[in-house]
Scaffold this active site. Sequence first.
Site, mmCIF file in Angstrom:
data_model
loop_
_atom_site.group_PDB
_atom_site.id
_atom_site.type_symbol
_atom_site.label_atom_id
_atom_site.label_comp_id
_atom_site.label_asym_id
_atom_site.label_seq_id
_atom_site.Cartn_x
_atom_site.Cartn_y
_atom_site.Cartn_z
ATOM 1 N N TYR A 299 6.460 -1.905 13.679
ATOM 2 C CA TYR A 299 7.897 -1.627 13.608
ATOM 3 C C TYR A 299 8.581 -2.981 13.395
ATOM 4 O O TYR A 299 9.361 -3.447 14.216
ATOM 5 C CB TYR A 299 8.401 -0.944 14.878
ATOM 6 C CG TYR A 299 7.913 0.478 15.065
ATOM 7 C CD1 TYR A 299 7.429 1.215 13.983
ATOM 8 C CD2 TYR A 299 7.946 1.102 16.306
ATOM 9 C CE1 TYR A 299 6.976 2.524 14.140
ATOM 10 C CE2 TYR A 299 7.511 2.409 16.476
ATOM 11 C CZ TYR A 299 7.022 3.107 15.392
ATOM 12 O OH TYR A 299 6.590 4.407 15.561
ATOM 13 N N SER B 239 0.867 -1.196 0.000
ATOM 14 C CA SER B 239 0.000 0.000 0.000
ATOM 15 C C SER B 239 0.894 1.233 0.000
ATOM 16 O O SER B 239 1.075 1.881 -1.014
ATOM 17 C CB SER B 239 -0.949 -0.024 1.195
ATOM 18 O OG SER B 239 -1.943 -1.006 0.987
ATOM 19 N N GLY B 240 1.496 1.564 1.168
ATOM 20 C CA GLY B 240 2.369 2.742 1.221
ATOM 21 C C GLY B 240 3.849 2.403 1.126
ATOM 22 O O GLY B 240 4.685 3.293 0.959
ATOM 23 N N HIS C 148 -0.651 -0.001 7.524
ATOM 24 C CA HIS C 148 -0.692 0.690 8.828
ATOM 25 C C HIS C 148 -1.781 0.118 9.732
ATOM 26 O O HIS C 148 -1.515 -0.281 10.867
ATOM 27 C CB HIS C 148 -0.943 2.168 8.557
ATOM 28 C CG HIS C 148 -0.861 3.058 9.753
ATOM 29 N ND1 HIS C 148 0.290 3.228 10.498
ATOM 30 C CD2 HIS C 148 -1.801 3.858 10.348
ATOM 31 C CE1 HIS C 148 0.064 4.087 11.478
ATOM 32 N NE2 HIS C 148 -1.204 4.472 11.417
ATOM 33 N N TYR D 71 -0.588 3.837 15.475
ATOM 34 C CA TYR D 71 -0.783 4.802 16.566
ATOM 35 C C TYR D 71 -0.313 6.188 16.135
ATOM 36 O O TYR D 71 0.512 6.344 15.239
ATOM 37 C CB TYR D 71 -0.009 4.374 17.833
ATOM 38 C CG TYR D 71 1.450 4.766 17.781
ATOM 39 C CD1 TYR D 71 2.375 3.938 17.169
ATOM 40 C CD2 TYR D 71 1.885 5.985 18.312
ATOM 41 C CE1 TYR D 71 3.705 4.301 17.084
ATOM 42 C CE2 TYR D 71 3.216 6.354 18.226
ATOM 43 C CZ TYR D 71 4.121 5.520 17.610
ATOM 44 O OH TYR D 71 5.430 5.897 17.521
ATOM 45 N N ASP E 129 6.969 -0.705 5.121
ATOM 46 C CA ASP E 129 7.391 -1.866 5.909
ATOM 47 C C ASP E 129 8.865 -1.710 6.300
ATOM 48 O O ASP E 129 9.722 -1.493 5.444
ATOM 49 C CB ASP E 129 7.204 -3.136 5.075
ATOM 50 C CG ASP E 129 7.327 -4.387 5.927
ATOM 51 O OD1 ASP E 129 6.291 -4.980 6.228
ATOM 52 O OD2 ASP E 129 8.470 -4.742 6.300
HETATM 53 P P1 FDA Z 1 3.537 -1.499 3.224
HETATM 54 O O1 FDA Z 1 2.838 -1.279 1.953
HETATM 55 O O2 FDA Z 1 5.015 -1.712 3.185
HETATM 56 O O3 FDA Z 1 2.827 -2.682 4.009
HETATM 57 C C1 FDA Z 1 3.257 -3.160 5.272
HETATM 58 C C2 FDA Z 1 2.784 -4.607 5.447
HETATM 59 O O4 FDA Z 1 1.374 -4.704 5.270
HETATM 60 C C3 FDA Z 1 3.383 -5.561 4.408
HETATM 61 O O5 FDA Z 1 3.478 -6.852 4.968
HETATM 62 C C4 FDA Z 1 2.347 -5.559 3.316
HETATM 63 O O6 FDA Z 1 2.416 -6.702 2.483
HETATM 64 C C5 FDA Z 1 1.058 -5.499 4.118
HETATM 65 N N1 FDA Z 1 -0.020 -4.820 3.405
HETATM 66 C C6 FDA Z 1 0.041 -3.628 2.770
HETATM 67 N N2 FDA Z 1 -1.141 -3.326 2.260
HETATM 68 C C7 FDA Z 1 -1.986 -4.330 2.558
HETATM 69 C C8 FDA Z 1 -3.352 -4.585 2.267
HETATM 70 N N3 FDA Z 1 -4.079 -3.713 1.576
HETATM 71 N N4 FDA Z 1 -3.901 -5.733 2.708
HETATM 72 C C9 FDA Z 1 -3.170 -6.620 3.425
HETATM 73 N N5 FDA Z 1 -1.866 -6.424 3.730
HETATM 74 C C10 FDA Z 1 -1.279 -5.291 3.298
HETATM 75 N N6 FDA Z 1 3.501 3.509 12.532
HETATM 76 C C11 FDA Z 1 2.671 4.059 13.461
HETATM 77 O O7 FDA Z 1 1.914 3.325 14.098
HETATM 78 N N7 FDA Z 1 2.647 5.401 13.660
HETATM 79 C C12 FDA Z 1 3.437 6.258 12.958
HETATM 80 O O8 FDA Z 1 3.381 7.477 13.168
HETATM 81 C C13 FDA Z 1 4.322 5.695 11.977
HETATM 82 N N8 FDA Z 1 5.149 6.493 11.252
HETATM 83 C C14 FDA Z 1 5.999 5.933 10.315
HETATM 84 C C15 FDA Z 1 6.861 6.758 9.586
HETATM 85 C C16 FDA Z 1 7.735 6.192 8.676
HETATM 86 C C17 FDA Z 1 8.654 7.082 7.893
HETATM 87 C C18 FDA Z 1 7.760 4.788 8.489
HETATM 88 C C19 FDA Z 1 8.737 4.173 7.527
HETATM 89 C C20 FDA Z 1 6.906 3.966 9.191
HETATM 90 C C21 FDA Z 1 6.018 4.534 10.123
HETATM 91 N N9 FDA Z 1 5.158 3.735 10.867
HETATM 92 C C22 FDA Z 1 4.327 4.315 11.792
HETATM 93 C C23 FDA Z 1 5.124 2.283 10.647
HETATM 94 C C24 FDA Z 1 3.987 1.932 9.679
HETATM 95 O O9 FDA Z 1 2.749 1.983 10.368
HETATM 96 C C25 FDA Z 1 4.175 0.493 9.142
HETATM 97 O O10 FDA Z 1 5.388 0.392 8.463
HETATM 98 C C26 FDA Z 1 3.002 0.111 8.233
HETATM 99 O O11 FDA Z 1 2.956 -1.284 8.085
HETATM 100 C C27 FDA Z 1 3.133 0.782 6.892
HETATM 101 O O12 FDA Z 1 2.037 0.560 6.069
HETATM 102 P P2 FDA Z 1 2.226 0.787 4.495
HETATM 103 O O13 FDA Z 1 0.978 0.429 3.833
HETATM 104 O O14 FDA Z 1 2.817 2.127 4.261
HETATM 105 O O15 FDA Z 1 3.391 -0.247 4.209
#
Ligand code: FDA
Length: 550
Positions: free
Chosen positions: A490, A104-105, A180, A186, A108
């Site tokens: 994390y 998604s974003g 997320h 959080y 990870d």
């Molecule tokens: P990404 O796409 O990488 O997905 C993360 C995981 O979820 C992977 O295993 C992926 O396969 C799976 N996934 C993604 N989309 C899915 C879907 N639609 N269905 C099922 N599985 C799916 N956390 C927090 O709690 N508070 C905060 O303020 C922050 N701030 C922050 C800042 C920065 C710069 C980073 C790098 C990270 C954070 N985080 C955070 C951590 C963040 O919540 C965590 O990395 C999330 O998993 C990111 O989600 P994304 O969709 O962006 O990641």
Amino acid sequence: MDTAHRSFPILVALFVLLFGVTSSQPYEEFLQCLEFHDSNITSIVYTRANSSFSSLLESSIRNPRFDTSATPKPLLIFTPRQISHIQSAIRCSRAHRIQIRVRSGGHDYEGLSYSTISPSLTFLVLDLRNLRAIQVDVPSKTAWAQAGATLGELYYAIAAESRTLAFPAGMWPTVGLGGHISGGGYGSLLRKHGIAADNVVDAQVVDVEGRILDRASMGEDLFWILDRASMGEDMFWAIRGGGGNTFGIVIAWKIKLVPVPASVTACTVTRTLEQNATEIVHRWQYVVDKLSNDVFFMVVLNRVVNPIQANATTIQASFNSLYLGSIEGLILMMEAKFPDLGLRRENCVEMSWAKSILYFAGFPLNSPLESLLDRTISATGSAKFKGKSDYVKEPIPISGFEGIWEKLKEVGVQTGGLILASYGGKMSEIPESSIPFPHRAGNIYQVEEVAFWVEDGVEAADGYLNWLRGLYEYMTPYVSKNPREAYANYRDLDIGRNGGGGEGDYRRARSWGSSYYKNNFDRLVRVKTAVDPANFFRNEQSIPPLSSWR
Ligand code: FDA
């Protein structure tokens, strides 16, 4: 030349030939399968031969640690525009044994949404960037948001409708809703309203059979989907924090919006060792979880250039707070409860809650709200990073902090640090089993230990990783035990993992699983066993089904 050396090029050629054959076959058959299901689908498939492949892959790599030539790459990237594309991708991936990594974003921490630790794994990235519609309904104080939307896009959409509604999720705008909320989520409203996953009331998921599921499968026709089935309460429980890429692909979340004042207060106070940082951080621990639920504190501890002594460094504690009220109200409260901080009016600014997200993300004060929509901003620039997490239940003594300062002095300025986030309030009221995220009553604050580095190469990386592991080791006596708790979002593969291709083993997974989920781990395994018994959705830290118990 001996025989072994002479035969080496032949073996390499043979290996390349074999490897080429085994990896191109599933790929071509997979494409044919997709075309069979949907003749227009090829425009959203990017193979390695496509000139946009690398830029598309890199555009959502949020940790440059996993953006090197050595990082295992997907066979192809798939960017669905409608749910039927995801259904086809699941059916064809199953048929041709290609693993799916959903992104998604892309935040990870270990890069598992677009890479793997296993160089021989054949996988594709299902990138949800085109599924990011958001519908805010002010009268019911709810919104439907697709998983490919970012937090910034969600906050912007809410703010466009109302200045007094918000969503209690994370503090960095480009984080994706899919990952997320799947891991908890959080942010600055956690002491008032809990975490993001606590505030999900329904969801749409495509399961391993390619079916579209929601919670109740009643009423509302949403995002043009008519044909849906119910996922049941167990699966609905599991997807709210039990980890991404495990139970199905989340398409959209229905979330509960929470009330916030039209104007909130954001403050920053920095103190160095020379300004009593040690005593103030120590004291902070005794008050922070007992303050009014309207206050959230985050403290960043790191090594900085000494502002009052040339060519010297010191340790700095940066206290960032959000108050759901006026500056005067917060100052009065701090004078009564935490005078040691010395909070003054000039440390604080009043703004809308949506703008406070930009404030905490480090944007200039006059930045337009539209900055929330920028999907290209990077939190670390070109710096690679690794994070680890902990929970603190008893205040760390002064001597403990002095040891942390020594650790921080082992690395360069702002290359390593700790981020403390206050708990208590609503977090202590929600039962540990309410959703898979279990870190509730008894925690004073959460800790993130983190290392950043810009140098390339394995040697530099190993130096920082070893430093971080040393810091984590040092923290052992001061943090939660049996299990040593960790925050699933994390992600930290040091605490344990499945096999390289994500093959799970219940007993092995229990070690890291109980850190992330405590007693909820077994229920997650039961749900996984029921909804995806063959473990199709998997990665190096996904919940394994019970059938894989050995
Ligand atoms: P990404 O796409 O990488 O997905 C993360 C995981 O979820 C992977 O295993 C992926 O396969 C799976 N996934 C993604 N989309 C899915 C879907 N639609 N269905 C099922 N599985 C799916 N956390 C927090 O709690 N508070 C905060 O303020 C922050 N701030 C922050 C800042 C920065 C710069 C980073 C790098 C990270 C954070 N985080 C955070 C951590 C963040 O919540 C965590 O990395 C999330 O998993 C990111 O989600 P994304 O969709 O962006 O990641």
